[in-house]
Every structure is written in structure tokens, then in C-alpha cells.
Design an enzyme around this catalytic site. Structure first.
Site, PDB file in Angstrom:
ATOM      1  N   ASP A  96      31.509  27.469  11.054  1.00  0.00           N
ATOM      2  CA  ASP A  96      31.848  27.641   9.539  1.00  0.00           C
ATOM      3  C   ASP A  96      31.156  26.864   8.692  1.00  0.00           C
ATOM      4  O   ASP A  96      30.910  25.798   8.980  1.00  0.00           O
ATOM      5  CB  ASP A  96      33.304  27.291   9.879  1.00  0.00           C
ATOM      6  CG  ASP A  96      33.795  25.849   9.994  1.00  0.00           C
ATOM      7  OD1 ASP A  96      33.284  25.211  10.837  1.00  0.00           O
ATOM      8  OD2 ASP A  96      34.501  25.437   9.173  1.00  0.00           O
ATOM      9  N   ASP A 115      25.055  17.952  17.156  1.00  0.00           N
ATOM     10  CA  ASP A 115      23.949  17.475  16.132  1.00  0.00           C
ATOM     11  C   ASP A 115      23.631  15.976  16.395  1.00  0.00           C
ATOM     12  O   ASP A 115      23.012  15.704  17.261  1.00  0.00           O
ATOM     13  CB  ASP A 115      24.776  17.727  14.834  1.00  0.00           C
ATOM     14  CG  ASP A 115      24.264  17.275  13.695  1.00  0.00           C
ATOM     15  OD1 ASP A 115      23.145  16.878  13.656  1.00  0.00           O
ATOM     16  OD2 ASP A 115      24.910  17.273  12.684  1.00  0.00           O
ATOM     17  N   GLY A 156      25.562  14.000  18.210  1.00  0.00           N
ATOM     18  CA  GLY A 156      25.979  13.838  19.776  1.00  0.00           C
ATOM     19  C   GLY A 156      27.244  13.177  19.731  1.00  0.00           C
ATOM     20  O   GLY A 156      27.716  12.762  20.949  1.00  0.00           O
ATOM     21  N   LYS A 188      20.388  20.075  17.841  1.00  0.00           N
ATOM     22  CA  LYS A 188      19.447  19.640  16.738  1.00  0.00           C
ATOM     23  C   LYS A 188      18.579  18.283  17.213  1.00  0.00           C
ATOM     24  O   LYS A 188      19.235  17.385  17.109  1.00  0.00           O
ATOM     25  CB  LYS A 188      19.930  19.333  15.444  1.00  0.00           C
ATOM     26  CG  LYS A 188      20.778  20.422  14.792  1.00  0.00           C
ATOM     27  CD  LYS A 188      21.604  20.034  13.647  1.00  0.00           C
ATOM     28  CE  LYS A 188      22.168  21.319  12.637  1.00  0.00           C
ATOM     29  NZ  LYS A 188      22.899  20.829  11.463  1.00  0.00           N
ATOM     30  N   GLU A 201      29.630  24.099  23.988  1.00  0.00           N
ATOM     31  CA  GLU A 201      29.616  23.965  22.610  1.00  0.00           C
ATOM     32  C   GLU A 201      28.968  24.736  21.803  1.00  0.00           C
ATOM     33  O   GLU A 201      28.010  25.549  22.073  1.00  0.00           O
ATOM     34  CB  GLU A 201      28.984  22.366  22.338  1.00  0.00           C
ATOM     35  CG  GLU A 201      29.954  21.278  22.455  1.00  0.00           C
ATOM     36  CD  GLU A 201      30.724  21.176  21.159  1.00  0.00           C
ATOM     37  OE1 GLU A 201      30.754  21.988  20.339  1.00  0.00           O
ATOM     38  OE2 GLU A 201      31.250  19.724  20.979  1.00  0.00           O
ATOM     39  N   ASP A 202      29.592  24.794  20.444  1.00  0.00           N
ATOM     40  CA  ASP A 202      28.795  25.529  19.404  1.00  0.00           C
ATOM     41  C   ASP A 202      27.322  24.912  19.119  1.00  0.00           C
ATOM     42  O   ASP A 202      26.248  25.409  19.087  1.00  0.00           O
ATOM     43  CB  ASP A 202      29.559  26.005  18.086  1.00  0.00           C
ATOM     44  CG  ASP A 202      30.142  24.656  17.677  1.00  0.00           C
ATOM     45  OD1 ASP A 202      29.870  23.493  18.134  1.00  0.00           O
ATOM     46  OD2 ASP A 202      30.702  24.586  16.496  1.00  0.00           O
TER      47      ASP A 202
HETATM   48  P1  5GP Z   1      27.969  15.941  16.220  1.00  0.00           P
HETATM   49  O1  5GP Z   1      29.345  15.128  16.597  1.00  0.00           O
HETATM   50  O2  5GP Z   1      27.166  16.176  17.496  1.00  0.00           O
HETATM   51  O3  5GP Z   1      27.404  15.154  14.984  1.00  0.00           O
HETATM   52  O4  5GP Z   1      28.251  17.209  15.327  1.00  0.00           O
HETATM   53  C1  5GP Z   1      28.994  18.023  16.108  1.00  0.00           C
HETATM   54  C2  5GP Z   1      29.850  18.872  14.889  1.00  0.00           C
HETATM   55  O5  5GP Z   1      29.468  18.975  13.891  1.00  0.00           O
HETATM   56  C3  5GP Z   1      29.791  20.417  15.474  1.00  0.00           C
HETATM   57  O6  5GP Z   1      30.894  20.777  16.602  1.00  0.00           O
HETATM   58  C4  5GP Z   1      29.984  21.085  14.175  1.00  0.00           C
HETATM   59  O7  5GP Z   1      31.500  21.253  14.101  1.00  0.00           O
HETATM   60  C5  5GP Z   1      29.527  19.988  13.136  1.00  0.00           C
HETATM   61  N1  5GP Z   1      28.319  20.628  12.794  1.00  0.00           N
HETATM   62  C6  5GP Z   1      27.141  20.000  12.970  1.00  0.00           C
HETATM   63  N2  5GP Z   1      25.877  20.621  12.450  1.00  0.00           N
HETATM   64  C7  5GP Z   1      26.440  21.696  12.073  1.00  0.00           C
HETATM   65  C8  5GP Z   1      25.860  23.111  11.168  1.00  0.00           C
HETATM   66  O8  5GP Z   1      24.571  23.214  11.272  1.00  0.00           O
HETATM   67  N3  5GP Z   1      26.634  23.984  11.027  1.00  0.00           N
HETATM   68  C9  5GP Z   1      27.975  23.846  11.167  1.00  0.00           C
HETATM   69  N4  5GP Z   1      29.068  24.831  10.693  1.00  0.00           N
HETATM   70  N5  5GP Z   1      28.575  22.762  11.741  1.00  0.00           N
HETATM   71  C10 5GP Z   1      27.890  21.643  12.281  1.00  0.00           C
HETATM   72 MG    MG Z   2      31.907  21.798  17.677  1.00  0.00          MG
END
Ligand code: 5GP
Ligand code: MG
Length: 180
Positions: A164, A108, A110, A136, A104-105
């Protein structure tokens, strides 16, 4: 490298130069090399689009025989109580009995990785681990362990190296953070 860049309506400043990213990728690859040295052909599964650059650099540092594939998480409005349903696209073929490493990139809250892991677990792999470029810790709300975290950051929004801002910034080799 430029110190300040503009993407759409926001300004971003340099946060992590390419050399530091490379050091973090090397360190996480070394851990994976140790942990999977004796496992039968592990399968790396990258989550598009954000993980393409990380996957490309990570996989070059992997020393055991491996397979690689990419998937996409598609969101659509479902009929469940939560409203949002995500489905996994692109994983063709069985992963039963395989050792899977999800790449994964960024993790955040989860939310996304939870959908991925639920879907993957249902396909009966031998094991599933997550390798994320960024984690994070202050926003993570799930209990799934995230075994491999190349770097940890605060709640700031970052771009570059695959990540992005409304589709811009993915090709940057350094990481930039949004300014106020
Ligand atoms: P989660 O589902 O863990 O909250 O978020 C995951 C997705 O939110 C990531 O795969 C990404 O696409 C986006 N995301 C969360 N934080 C960032 C950030 O700081 N920068 C960018 N570009 N995307 C983020
Ligand atoms: Mg992603």
C-alpha cells in the site's frame, strides 16, 4: 491495466504485470516444494496486511501438507534505548519443534523481519525461513539470511499486490512504482 495511476498525492506507473508476478511466485513455490517435501507439516506464517495476496497465491502452489496462520507486527513506543518496540500479535499456540516459513510482502532494511525472527526463535521452532515477495538488496542492513526472494528490486517505492501507499493500492493485481 492502466499505465499511470494516482494514489493520494502521488502518481505511480506500471512496473511488474500480474503475469510476471505469477511466474516469480511459481518459481519460489517450486523451490519451497523441493526443500520441504520431507518435513513434517510446515507452518506458513504471513505478516499482515501486506502479505495477504502473496500468501493466497503462494499457498495454492504448495504441494505438501501444511498449516497457515497470519500475524501482525504492532509498533509502540517502548522504554528501551531504541524507543521503538515491536511485538508479534496473533500467533496463538506452540510452534516448538515446527518448521516455520515466514511470508512477507517486502524486506527493505530488515528491521521488521528481525523483530519477527527474534520473537519466533524464542519459541523454539525446529527451523525458521523467510519467503518474501520482494527484496531490496541495496537497503538490507541485517545479517539474517533471507532464503526465498521471489523478486529483487532497487530502492524505489512500489505498491500493488498487497502493498500500500497510506492504505491505498493493496488490491491492484500489478505492481506500480512511484514517479518522481
Ligand atoms: P523494513 O523493516 O524491512 O525496512 O521494511 C519493511 C516494511 O516497510 C514492509 O513490510 C513494508 O510495510 C514497508 N515497505 C518497505 N518498502 C516498501 C515499498 O517499496 N512499498 C511499500 N508499499 N511498502 C514498503
Ligand atoms: Mg510488511
Amino acid at each position: 491495466m492502466q499505465d499511470i495511476i494516482q494514489l493520494h498525492d502521488r502518481k505511480f506507473r506500471i512496473m511488474i504485470p500480474a503475469e510476471k508476478i505469477d511466474e516469480a511466485v511459481t518459481a519460489v513455490a517450486e523451490r519451497i516444494n523441493r526443500d520441504y517435501a520431507d518435513k513434517e507439516t510446515p507452518l506458513f506464517v504471513g505478516v499482515l496486511n501486506g502479505s495477504f495476496m502473496f500468501m493466497s497465491d503462494l499457498i495454492k502452489k504448495i504441494e505438501f501438507q501444511n498449516e497457515l496462520s497470519f500475524v501482525k507486527l504492532a509498533s509502540y513506543e517502548g522504554t528501551s534505548s531504541t524507543g521503538q518496540v515491536k511485538s508479534l500479535l496473533g500467533l496463538n499456540g506452540s510452534i516448538e519443534g515446527r518448521h516455520v516459513i515466514v511470508v512477507e510482502d517486502i524486506v527493505d532494511t530488515g528491521e521488521s523481519i528481525e523483530h519477527m525472527l527474534r520473537d519466533l526463535e524464542a519459541r523454539r521452532p525446529a527451523s525458521v525461513a523467510v519467503c518474501t515477495l520482494f527484496f531490496k538488496p541495496a537497503s538490507y542492513r541485517k545479517s539474517y539470511p533471507i532464503q526465498y526472494r521471489a523478486m529483487e528490486i532497487g530502492n524505489e517505492f512500489i505498491v500493488g499486490y498487497g502493498l500500500d501507499y497510506d492504505q491505498l493500492g493493496r488490491s491492484l493485481k500489478d505492481i506500480y512504482v512511484v514517479t518522481e
